[in-house]
Design a protein around this motif. Structure first.
Motif, PDB file in Angstrom:
ATOM      1  N   ALA A   1      48.059  90.982  21.206  1.00 42.78           N
ATOM      2  CA  ALA A   1      46.821  91.244  20.475  1.00 42.78           C
ATOM      3  C   ALA A   1      46.026  89.940  20.416  1.00 42.78           C
ATOM      4  O   ALA A   1      46.593  88.869  20.584  1.00 42.78           O
ATOM      5  CB  ALA A   1      47.141  91.735  19.069  1.00 42.78           C
ATOM      6  N   THR A   2      44.727  90.069  20.181  1.00 42.53           N
ATOM      7  CA  THR A   2      43.898  88.874  20.055  1.00 42.53           C
ATOM      8  C   THR A   2      43.671  88.550  18.583  1.00 42.53           C
ATOM      9  O   THR A   2      43.826  89.412  17.718  1.00 42.53           O
ATOM     10  CB  THR A   2      42.538  89.074  20.732  1.00 42.53           C
ATOM     11  OG1 THR A   2      41.779  90.015  19.982  1.00 42.53           O
ATOM     12  CG2 THR A   2      42.703  89.567  22.161  1.00 42.53           C
TER      13      THR A   2
ATOM     14  N   GLN B   1      41.048  90.700  17.092  1.00 41.58           N
ATOM     15  CA  GLN B   1      41.559  92.043  16.876  1.00 41.58           C
ATOM     16  C   GLN B   1      42.245  92.117  15.511  1.00 41.58           C
ATOM     17  O   GLN B   1      41.968  93.002  14.713  1.00 41.58           O
ATOM     18  CB  GLN B   1      42.582  92.337  17.970  1.00 41.58           C
ATOM     19  CG  GLN B   1      42.557  93.757  18.454  1.00 41.58           C
ATOM     20  CD  GLN B   1      43.561  93.971  19.587  1.00 41.58           C
ATOM     21  OE1 GLN B   1      44.039  93.016  20.200  1.00 41.58           O
ATOM     22  NE2 GLN B   1      43.882  95.210  19.863  1.00 41.58           N
TER      23      GLN B   1
ATOM     24  N   GLY C   1      39.877  91.847  12.636  1.00 39.57           N
ATOM     25  CA  GLY C   1      39.192  93.106  12.407  1.00 39.57           C
ATOM     26  C   GLY C   1      40.068  94.105  11.672  1.00 39.57           C
ATOM     27  O   GLY C   1      39.606  94.797  10.775  1.00 39.57           O
ATOM     28  N   LEU C   2      41.340  94.167  12.033  1.00 42.71           N
ATOM     29  CA  LEU C   2      42.247  95.138  11.429  1.00 42.71           C
ATOM     30  C   LEU C   2      42.459  94.904   9.945  1.00 42.71           C
ATOM     31  O   LEU C   2      42.798  95.820   9.218  1.00 42.71           O
ATOM     32  CB  LEU C   2      43.603  95.092  12.154  1.00 42.71           C
ATOM     33  CG  LEU C   2      43.595  95.727  13.547  1.00 42.71           C
ATOM     34  CD1 LEU C   2      44.945  95.512  14.224  1.00 42.71           C
ATOM     35  CD2 LEU C   2      43.301  97.208  13.439  1.00 42.71           C
TER      36      LEU C   2
ATOM     37  N   GLU D   1      36.507  90.670  10.142  1.00 45.17           N
ATOM     38  CA  GLU D   1      36.205  90.560  11.560  1.00 45.17           C
ATOM     39  C   GLU D   1      35.782  89.168  12.007  1.00 45.17           C
ATOM     40  O   GLU D   1      36.078  88.741  13.103  1.00 45.17           O
ATOM     41  CB  GLU D   1      35.107  91.558  11.916  1.00 45.17           C
ATOM     42  CG  GLU D   1      34.852  91.618  13.404  1.00 45.17           C
ATOM     43  CD  GLU D   1      34.031  92.827  13.753  1.00 45.17           C
ATOM     44  OE1 GLU D   1      33.837  93.061  14.949  1.00 45.17           O
ATOM     45  OE2 GLU D   1      33.583  93.533  12.837  1.00 45.17           O
TER      46      GLU D   1
ATOM     47  N   ALA E   1      38.524  85.186  12.528  1.00 45.40           N
ATOM     48  CA  ALA E   1      39.608  85.016  13.490  1.00 45.40           C
ATOM     49  C   ALA E   1      40.239  83.634  13.393  1.00 45.40           C
ATOM     50  O   ALA E   1      41.443  83.480  13.582  1.00 45.40           O
ATOM     51  CB  ALA E   1      39.090  85.243  14.894  1.00 45.40           C
TER      52      ALA E   1
ATOM     53  N   HIS F   1      40.753  85.709  22.874  1.00 43.77           N
ATOM     54  CA  HIS F   1      40.060  86.818  23.540  1.00 43.77           C
ATOM     55  C   HIS F   1      40.124  86.731  25.056  1.00 43.77           C
ATOM     56  O   HIS F   1      39.888  87.718  25.737  1.00 43.77           O
ATOM     57  CB  HIS F   1      38.601  86.866  23.081  1.00 43.77           C
ATOM     58  CG  HIS F   1      37.778  85.786  23.689  1.00 43.77           C
ATOM     59  ND1 HIS F   1      36.795  86.029  24.619  1.00 43.77           N
ATOM     60  CD2 HIS F   1      37.838  84.448  23.518  1.00 43.77           C
ATOM     61  CE1 HIS F   1      36.274  84.859  24.987  1.00 43.77           C
ATOM     62  NE2 HIS F   1      36.874  83.902  24.333  1.00 43.77           N
TER      63      HIS F   1
ATOM     64  N   GLN G   1      47.063  94.419  26.559  1.00 42.69           N
ATOM     65  CA  GLN G   1      46.464  94.316  25.227  1.00 42.69           C
ATOM     66  C   GLN G   1      46.856  95.508  24.372  1.00 42.69           C
ATOM     67  O   GLN G   1      46.788  96.653  24.825  1.00 42.69           O
ATOM     68  CB  GLN G   1      44.948  94.199  25.329  1.00 42.69           C
ATOM     69  CG  GLN G   1      44.307  94.080  23.950  1.00 42.69           C
ATOM     70  CD  GLN G   1      42.887  93.552  24.019  1.00 42.69           C
ATOM     71  OE1 GLN G   1      42.241  93.639  25.057  1.00 42.69           O
ATOM     72  NE2 GLN G   1      42.402  93.010  22.926  1.00 42.69           N
ATOM     73  N   TRP G   2      47.253  95.229  23.174  1.00 40.73           N
ATOM     74  CA  TRP G   2      47.719  96.238  22.230  1.00 40.73           C
ATOM     75  C   TRP G   2      46.580  97.166  21.842  1.00 40.73           C
ATOM     76  O   TRP G   2      45.486  96.730  21.526  1.00 40.73           O
ATOM     77  CB  TRP G   2      48.274  95.538  20.989  1.00 40.73           C
ATOM     78  CG  TRP G   2      48.767  96.470  19.941  1.00 40.73           C
ATOM     79  CD1 TRP G   2      49.443  97.639  20.136  1.00 40.73           C
ATOM     80  CD2 TRP G   2      48.641  96.313  18.527  1.00 40.73           C
ATOM     81  NE1 TRP G   2      49.746  98.207  18.921  1.00 40.73           N
ATOM     82  CE2 TRP G   2      49.267  97.428  17.924  1.00 40.73           C
ATOM     83  CE3 TRP G   2      48.079  95.340  17.715  1.00 40.73           C
ATOM     84  CZ2 TRP G   2      49.345  97.585  16.537  1.00 40.73           C
ATOM     85  CZ3 TRP G   2      48.139  95.503  16.337  1.00 40.73           C
ATOM     86  CH2 TRP G   2      48.775  96.618  15.756  1.00 40.73           C
ATOM     87  N   ASP G   3      46.868  98.458  21.858  1.00 40.10           N
ATOM     88  CA  ASP G   3      45.873  99.449  21.440  1.00 40.10           C
ATOM     89  C   ASP G   3      46.334 100.117  20.155  1.00 40.10           C
ATOM     90  O   ASP G   3      47.104 101.060  20.190  1.00 40.10           O
ATOM     91  CB  ASP G   3      45.681 100.491  22.557  1.00 40.10           C
ATOM     92  CG  ASP G   3      44.646 101.531  22.149  1.00 40.10           C
ATOM     93  OD1 ASP G   3      43.857 101.254  21.240  1.00 40.10           O
ATOM     94  OD2 ASP G   3      44.662 102.621  22.742  1.00 40.10           O
TER      95      ASP G   3
END
Length: 104
Positions: free
Chosen positions: A28-29, A32, A35-36, A40, A43, A67, A101-103
């Motif tokens: 994961a970035t 990301q 944001g979770l 956001e 980072a 990223h 990349q994790w979804d």
DNA sequence: AACCTGACCCATT
DNA sequence: AAATGGGCCAGGT
């Protein structure tokens, strides 16, 4: 003062619990993760926390990259750990984000 | 308050 | 995802 410390710990907990969710073989970035947890634009803080992650416990922080898929500067062990999990690497310092990349 | 730093992100070139 | 420049946010001096 005290409240500030508590808020920081809550934030750290949120970040780490997200990191904990990253499945093996995925990455994961920082953005990301930021944001979770609803921050956001924060980072950079995620990176800060992860840089001290071992202080808080054992988390798969090696599955977090920026990223561009670049690994954390000054942490050579990370590439080895990722390779052992079968994460596709472009070179020693970059992972193939497109494939791993994790979804969430 | 001012200034610098960083495991960052984005748009542009 | 290479190089630049600008933006963002938290911490430390």
């Amino acid at each position: 003062m005290e409240t500030k410390r508590i808020l920081q710990e809550a934030l750290i907990y949120e970040i780490l619990s997200v990191v904990e969710e990253i499945p093996e073989g995925n990455v994961a970035t920082y953005g990301q993760i930021a944001g979770l947890i609803g921050k956001e634009k924060n980072a950079r803080l995620v990176g800060k926390v992860l840089s001290m992650a071992e202080y808080y416990g054992t988390y798969p922080c090696h599955r977090v990259v920026n990223h561009a898929g670049r690994l954390a500067p000054g942490w050579f062990e990370q590439g080895i750990l990722l390779k052992e999990e079968g994460v596709p690497m472009k070179d020693s310092t970059h992972v193939d984000l497109k494939k791993c990349q994790w979804d969430p």
